[in-house]
Enzyme design. Structure first.
Site, PDB file in Angstrom:
ATOM      1  N   GLY A 193      44.165  25.718  31.877  1.00  0.00           N
ATOM      2  CA  GLY A 193      43.710  25.276  30.557  1.00  0.00           C
ATOM      3  C   GLY A 193      44.786  24.460  29.866  1.00  0.00           C
ATOM      4  O   GLY A 193      45.639  23.848  30.498  1.00  0.00           O
ATOM      5  N   GLY A 194      44.758  24.522  28.550  1.00  0.00           N
ATOM      6  CA  GLY A 194      45.732  23.748  27.769  1.00  0.00           C
ATOM      7  C   GLY A 194      47.158  24.189  27.998  1.00  0.00           C
ATOM      8  O   GLY A 194      48.099  23.469  27.655  1.00  0.00           O
ATOM      9  N   ALA A 429      59.693  -8.310  39.292  1.00  0.00           N
ATOM     10  CA  ALA A 429      60.299  -7.060  39.746  1.00  0.00           C
ATOM     11  C   ALA A 429      61.827  -7.166  39.711  1.00  0.00           C
ATOM     12  O   ALA A 429      62.520  -6.179  39.451  1.00  0.00           O
ATOM     13  CB  ALA A 429      59.809  -6.718  41.145  1.00  0.00           C
TER      14      ALA A 429
HETATM   15  C1  HXC Z   1      43.537  37.997  28.664  1.00  0.00           C
HETATM   16  C2  HXC Z   1      43.812  37.953  30.924  1.00  0.00           C
HETATM   17  C3  HXC Z   1      43.737  36.555  30.924  1.00  0.00           C
HETATM   18  C4  HXC Z   1      43.529  35.897  29.689  1.00  0.00           C
HETATM   19  C5  HXC Z   1      44.052  37.198  32.938  1.00  0.00           C
HETATM   20  N1  HXC Z   1      43.994  38.312  32.187  1.00  0.00           N
HETATM   21  N2  HXC Z   1      43.867  36.112  32.193  1.00  0.00           N
HETATM   22  N3  HXC Z   1      43.723  38.664  29.810  1.00  0.00           N
HETATM   23  N4  HXC Z   1      43.449  36.656  28.576  1.00  0.00           N
HETATM   24  N5  HXC Z   1      43.458  34.587  29.595  1.00  0.00           N
HETATM   25  C6  HXC Z   1      44.152  39.679  32.620  1.00  0.00           C
HETATM   26  C7  HXC Z   1      42.957  40.172  33.426  1.00  0.00           C
HETATM   27  O1  HXC Z   1      41.951  40.639  32.555  1.00  0.00           O
HETATM   28  C8  HXC Z   1      43.597  41.295  34.213  1.00  0.00           C
HETATM   29  O2  HXC Z   1      43.733  42.394  33.342  1.00  0.00           O
HETATM   30  C9  HXC Z   1      44.969  40.770  34.509  1.00  0.00           C
HETATM   31  O3  HXC Z   1      45.208  39.742  33.545  1.00  0.00           O
HETATM   32  C10 HXC Z   1      45.091  40.178  35.869  1.00  0.00           C
HETATM   33  O4  HXC Z   1      44.030  39.220  36.044  1.00  0.00           O
HETATM   34  P1  HXC Z   1      43.163  39.150  37.371  1.00  0.00           P
HETATM   35  O5  HXC Z   1      41.992  38.331  37.068  1.00  0.00           O
HETATM   36  O6  HXC Z   1      42.939  40.539  37.899  1.00  0.00           O
HETATM   37  O7  HXC Z   1      44.143  38.408  38.358  1.00  0.00           O
HETATM   38  P2  HXC Z   1      43.797  37.343  39.473  1.00  0.00           P
HETATM   39  O8  HXC Z   1      42.663  37.812  40.315  1.00  0.00           O
HETATM   40  O9  HXC Z   1      45.082  37.060  40.172  1.00  0.00           O
HETATM   41  O10 HXC Z   1      43.314  36.043  38.714  1.00  0.00           O
HETATM   42  C11 HXC Z   1      44.232  35.332  37.911  1.00  0.00           C
HETATM   43  C12 HXC Z   1      43.475  34.275  37.079  1.00  0.00           C
HETATM   44  C13 HXC Z   1      42.299  34.903  36.351  1.00  0.00           C
HETATM   45  C14 HXC Z   1      43.011  33.143  38.021  1.00  0.00           C
HETATM   46  C15 HXC Z   1      44.486  33.643  36.119  1.00  0.00           C
HETATM   47  O11 HXC Z   1      42.770  36.068  35.662  1.00  0.00           O
HETATM   48  C16 HXC Z   1      41.664  33.986  35.361  1.00  0.00           C
HETATM   49  O12 HXC Z   1      40.874  33.131  35.734  1.00  0.00           O
HETATM   50  N6  HXC Z   1      41.993  34.202  34.097  1.00  0.00           N
HETATM   51  C17 HXC Z   1      41.451  33.402  33.036  1.00  0.00           C
HETATM   52  C18 HXC Z   1      42.084  32.025  33.045  1.00  0.00           C
HETATM   53  C19 HXC Z   1      41.603  31.245  31.887  1.00  0.00           C
HETATM   54  O13 HXC Z   1      40.507  30.693  31.911  1.00  0.00           O
HETATM   55  N7  HXC Z   1      42.395  31.281  30.832  1.00  0.00           N
HETATM   56  C20 HXC Z   1      42.093  30.659  29.632  1.00  0.00           C
HETATM   57  C21 HXC Z   1      42.402  29.204  29.861  1.00  0.00           C
HETATM   58  S1  HXC Z   1      42.064  28.296  28.442  1.00  0.00           S
HETATM   59  P3  HXC Z   1      43.754  43.906  33.835  1.00  0.00           P
HETATM   60  O14 HXC Z   1      43.758  44.705  32.584  1.00  0.00           O
HETATM   61  O15 HXC Z   1      42.537  44.079  34.671  1.00  0.00           O
HETATM   62  O16 HXC Z   1      44.997  44.025  34.629  1.00  0.00           O
HETATM   63  C22 HXC Z   1      43.527  28.244  27.772  1.00  0.00           C
HETATM   64  C23 HXC Z   1      43.503  27.444  26.551  1.00  0.00           C
HETATM   65  C24 HXC Z   1      44.881  27.130  26.146  1.00  0.00           C
HETATM   66  O17 HXC Z   1      44.472  28.750  28.213  1.00  0.00           O
HETATM   67  C25 HXC Z   1      44.788  26.056  25.133  1.00  0.00           C
HETATM   68  C26 HXC Z   1      46.098  25.702  24.636  1.00  0.00           C
HETATM   69  C27 HXC Z   1      46.016  24.556  23.727  1.00  0.00           C
END
Ligand code: HXC
Length: 540
Positions: A193-194, A429
């Site tokens: 993401g961001g 260049a």
């Molecule tokens: C809260 C999160 C989290 C998140 C992971 N976890 N991402 N908790 N917010 N964004 C937690 C899970 O719930 C889990 O908790 C633990 O972290 C481990 O995650 P898993 O999924 O079990 O691990 P894995 O299978 O290795 O997968 C990793 C992952 C996946 C690919 C990163 O977790 C995922 O897709 N997460 C979401 C990614 C995402 O879309 N993020 C938001 C992006 S948007 P428990 O309690 O079970 O251990 C963004 C906007 C930013 O970031 C903008 C800035 C301007």
């Protein structure tokens, strides 16, 4: 009774059993130690096992690899999230998924943060963001580099917009402190993401094969939005970003190798823009002769070669830390030392696309030059460039706009600039590669240099097109060769440009290392009046 000598007296005291004093630890200290030790132990065993199963180190192991032993001073160990939604607060996660503090690398102070994927997936909530922002502020005030170890699921979903605002706080600081203190990002897990924009705003990005990913939208979203099926590695793995997008500057096969490389990079950098990089004493003689350049002068000018060989031979102890090795290979950039001084090298690479400049090469070199200029690192430019890469891809992709960045970067750079033309330097260049009137300080060439508006073959096709057309078919080649050698004699040599002052000196190839070192030593305290005080290293 016989009297004991002082030595015997001392020995007899030592052999007497001593009463063991039991020191009572005050309860408050005991409690503090329990809280502290539990916080340092971090996540439960199963989460740490899951981290290891992915082939990753824990955040604390990473810090141990990066920092000098016992140098880490942690700040914010006991910080917790204030978010009351989704039971986050009840989890009492000490440190809020990120370890922050200060330490030293080879004795040099740095600020560092390490996201802990075993705690809430290293996701970024407001407290987590504030911890990072706080060490960035201190690093900027203390004028020391910031190194971030990123391993995070991104914005903490439970904290909603607070986590987005937390990112904004970091991006703001990445931009504000850009060019002020060096900033390095090490991607050691997901970065989605961001969240990817913080590393993109920093000066150097490291990734590790097989464990690092960066993407704005993950494979699932890509599939839903476009129907395209792609895996994590192809979409945003280390080689994708090192060779295709150019987001990543260094790739290693393992985490320990990655930390070794981060440490090596830090040895070349000053701690802030108010310092110069440290000078390292070398036993490599300044006057070491360069037979390789002599050979180059005797070579067919169309024969390709890897510019790395020349850089290795110019450098102290043949050491070259290449930056962006896998991206835009037609230009090579990186750090060397010459006579102990840190020098940034920018060099055309005839082994790839004949060393021609294109969009990616222009962006790569321009950003590196801006970094060098921000941090008082002199620039050595090695020129062997036949021109700009032609074609609609380049024109429609904006070679005019991107090529202009290179001109801009060299023109605004006020650090010492020494240029050596090795062979070809044609057309625009030639100008772009730190030519004299873009304010190269000392511009040298080898006797093998060909400096002209264009190459002999192209030039005679234009100048003598009518005569060539009216020549008998069997005689065309011989006629063209004659014209080309006449043209080369006049223009494709260094002597016309030396006579006009565009080249300061044609130098003896054997003595190139000595001449370049002497030039940089001469320019060591160069100051240019009326220049912009603060630039910043905007992503290009
Ligand atoms: C809260 C999160 C989290 C998140 C992971 N976890 N991402 N908790 N917010 N964004 C937690 C899970 O719930 C889990 O908790 C633990 O972290 C481990 O995650 P898993 O999924 O079990 O691990 P894995 O299978 O290795 O997968 C990793 C992952 C996946 C690919 C990163 O977790 C995922 O897709 N997460 C979401 C990614 C995402 O879309 N993020 C938001 C992006 S948007 P428990 O309690 O079970 O251990 C963004 C906007 C930013 O970031 C903008 C800035 C301007």
């Amino acid at each position: 009774m016989q009297e004991l000598t002082p030595e015997q007296e001392y020995d007899s005291q030592l052999s007497k059993p001593k009463k063991k004093k039991i020191r009572e630890v005050p309860p408050k200290i005991k409690k503090f130690r329990e809280i502290r030790d539990a916080a340092i132990r971090g996540a439960p065993e199963d989460k740490i096992k899951a981290q290891k199963a992915k082939g990753k180190l824990t955040a604390r192991e990473r810090l141990a690899y990066l920092l000098d032993e016992n140098s880490f001073q942690e700040i914010g160990l006991l910080v917790e999230s204030r978010c009351t939604d989704f039971g986050i607060k009840d989890k009492h996660i000490k440190g809020d998924g990120v370890i922050t503090g200060f330490g030293t690398v080879e004795g040099k102070k740095i600020a560092v943060f390490a996201q802990d994927f075993t705690q809430l997936g290293g996701s970024l909530g407001l407290a987590h963001a504030r911890k990072i922002a706080s060490i960035m502020d201190l690093a900027n005030e203390a004028k020391i580099p910031v190194v971030g170890l990123l391993d995070s699921g991104g914005a903490r979903i439970q904290e909603g917009v607070d986590s987005l605002d937390g990112y904004a706080e970091i991006f703001y600081r990445n931009s504000k402190y850009s060019g002020e203190v060096p900033q390095i990002s090490v991607i050691l897990g997901p970065c989605a993401g961001g969240a990817v924009y913080s590393p993109a705003l920093t000066d150097f990005v490291f990734m590790v094969e097989g464990i690092s990913n960066m993407f704005v939208t993950g494979p699932e979203v890509v599939r839903a939005a476009t129907g395209e099926s792609v895996n994590f590695e192809t979409l945003g793995g280390s080689m994708t970003h090192a060779s295709k997008s150019g987001v990543c500057h260094f790739v290693t096969k393992s985490e320990p190798a990655c930390f070794r490389l981060v440490k090596e990079l830090l040895t070349f950098l000053p701690s802030s823009r108010y310092e110069k990089p440290s000078v390292v004493v070398t036993k490599d003689p300044v006057t070491r002769k360069l037979r390789l350049l002599e050979q180059l002068c005797g070579m067919d000018p169309r024969r390709p070669y890897r510019i790395h060989h020349i850089i290795w031979w110019l450098a102290d102890d043949h050491k070259f830390l290449e930056v962006h090795h896998d991206y835009a290979k037609n230009i090579v950039v990186g750090f060397i030392r010459m006579g102990g001084l840190v020098i940034g090298v920018v060099a055309n690479n005839p082994a790839h696309m004949a060393g021609a400049l294109d969009i990616n090469a222009s962006d790569k070199a321009a950003r590196f030059i801006r970094f060098l200029n921000n941090f008082n690192i002199p620039i050595l430019t090695l020129v062997d460039v036949p021109g700009y890469w032609p074609g609609t891809n380049q024109e429609h992709g904006g070679i005019i706009r991107h090529g202009a960045k290179l001109l801009y970067a060299y023109s605004e750079a006020t650090v010492p600039k020494v240029t050596l033309v090795l062979r070809k330097a044609y057309g625009g260049a030639y100008i772009a590669m730190s030519s004299k009137y873009l304010r190269g300080d000392l511009n040298f060439s080898l006797p093998s240099a060909e400096i002209a508006v264009m190459g002999p073959r192209g030039a005679i096709e234009i100048l003598y097109s009518r005569q060539i057309k009216s020549t008998k078919a069997g005689e065309v080649e011989a006629f063209k060769s004659k014209l080309a050698s006449e043209y080369s004699e006049k223009f494709a040599s260094p002597y016309q440009t030396t006579s006009t002052g565009s080249i300061d000196e044609v130098i003896e190839p054997l003595r190139a290392r000595e001449r370049i070192i002497r030039a940089f030593r001469l320019l060591e305290n160069k100051r240019v009046a009326g220049t912009t005080p603060k630039l910043g290293n905007i992503p290009l």
